[in-house]
Design a protein around this motif. Structure first.
Motif, short mmCIF file in Angstrom:
data_model
loop_
_atom_site.label_atom_id
_atom_site.label_comp_id
_atom_site.label_asym_id
_atom_site.label_seq_id
_atom_site.Cartn_x
_atom_site.Cartn_y
_atom_site.Cartn_z
N ARG A 132 0.81 -1.23 0.00
CA ARG A 132 0.00 0.00 0.00
C ARG A 132 0.84 1.29 0.00
O ARG A 132 0.34 2.36 0.29
CB ARG A 132 -0.96 0.02 1.20
N VAL A 133 2.14 1.15 -0.33
CA VAL A 133 3.02 2.32 -0.39
C VAL A 133 3.29 2.67 -1.85
O VAL A 133 3.66 1.80 -2.64
CB VAL A 133 4.33 2.07 0.37
N TYR A 134 3.11 3.94 -2.19
CA TYR A 134 3.29 4.41 -3.55
C TYR A 134 4.22 5.62 -3.56
O TYR A 134 4.21 6.44 -2.62
CB TYR A 134 1.95 4.80 -4.18
N ARG A 135 4.97 5.72 -4.61
CA ARG A 135 5.80 6.90 -4.82
C ARG A 135 5.10 7.81 -5.82
O ARG A 135 4.53 7.34 -6.81
CB ARG A 135 7.16 6.49 -5.38
N PHE A 136 5.10 9.09 -5.57
CA PHE A 136 4.45 10.04 -6.47
C PHE A 136 5.43 11.12 -6.88
O PHE A 136 6.42 11.39 -6.19
CB PHE A 136 3.22 10.67 -5.80
N GLU A 137 5.15 11.77 -8.00
CA GLU A 137 5.90 12.95 -8.40
C GLU A 137 4.95 13.90 -9.11
O GLU A 137 4.13 13.51 -9.91
CB GLU A 137 7.09 12.59 -9.30
N LEU A 138 5.06 15.16 -8.76
CA LEU A 138 4.24 16.22 -9.33
C LEU A 138 5.14 17.11 -10.18
O LEU A 138 6.11 17.68 -9.67
CB LEU A 138 3.58 17.04 -8.21
#
Length: 240
Positions: A132-138
């Motif tokens: 349930r861990v995700y990496r994000f980038e904006l």
């Protein structure tokens, strides 16, 4: 017996016995005839029943054929409907892709359509090895010809469903690093990244991004963007 003796005496024994024989013969013949008539009636009734059964079998066979034809037509209609739904779904996906391309080219060719040339270009998400861990980038960039340093903060909300109901979470409350600040400051472009852990049972669908933009310590404007929750394979980070 007395009556028979009297008849013998009156008519004679021969005449009496002849009369009895004739009467018995007629009775047997009548019985035989009636038996034949009943047998013929039974035969006719049996033939009628057999004919009725044959007609019913023919009707049943005809109805079975029609039922099979209807089943085939129903299967064909179901396949056609599935094909139509698939084509509609494909058309919707193509339309979304075209809208995305149009939005991108609008940002490149007509930056005035964005908030003062400030663009939130993408919100990318990648699954990590942790549950349930995700990496994000904006991804943010500035489209103005004269680029000055922009600063501001991000208010990001995840919208989705949980336990069959609509649910939303503030991204800052899901950060793996609770000390991380969702802020930016750049002249050309910047990628704001981090990791989040989703609540158990939560299915994200969209990302709502709201940013306040400042330049020279003065608020320049606000920008609202919406992105679909779509996983990508790899992410990279850079800023300037």
């Amino acid at each position: 017996m007395l009556r028979l003796k009297q008849l013998k005496q009156k008519w004679g024994a021969f005449s009496v016995y002849a009369f009895l024989i004739v009467g018995l013969t007629l009775t047997l013949m009548l019985g035989f005839w009636l038996g034949n008539q009943y047998f013929s009636y039974q035969q006719k009734a049996l033939l009628t029943l057999e004919h009725t059964v044959q007609n019913l079998q023919l009707e049943n066979n005809e109805l079975s054929k029609k039922l099979n034809i209807l089943r085939v037509e129903l299967d064909v209609a179901a396949l056609s409907q599935q094909k139509t739904f698939a084509e509609i779904k494909l058309s919707i996906e193509r339309e979304k892709a075209l809208q995305k391309d149009i939005a991108f080219y609008q940002q490149v060719m007509a930056p005035e359509l964005t908030q003062q040339g400030f663009v939130i270009d993408a919100f990318n998400v990648e699954k990590t090895l942790s549950d349930r861990v995700y990496r994000f980038e904006l991804v943010m960039m500035q489209r103005e010809k004269i680029k000055n340093t922009l600063k501001g903060s991000m208010d990001i909300t995840l919208v989705g469903s949980e336990a069959g109901k609509s649910k939303q979470y503030a991204l800052k409350n899901l950060l793996v690093d609770p000390e991380q600040v969702l802020a930016f400051g750049f002249k050309y472009f910047q990628i704001l990244d981090g990791q989040i852990k989703l609540p158990e049972g939560f299915q994200p669908e969209r990302i709502l991004v709201q940013s306040e933009i400042f330049q020279f310590n003065r608020k320049k404007g606000e920008l609202h963007s919406v992105f679909d929750w779509t996983l990508v394979n790899t992410l990279s980070t850079s800023s300037e």
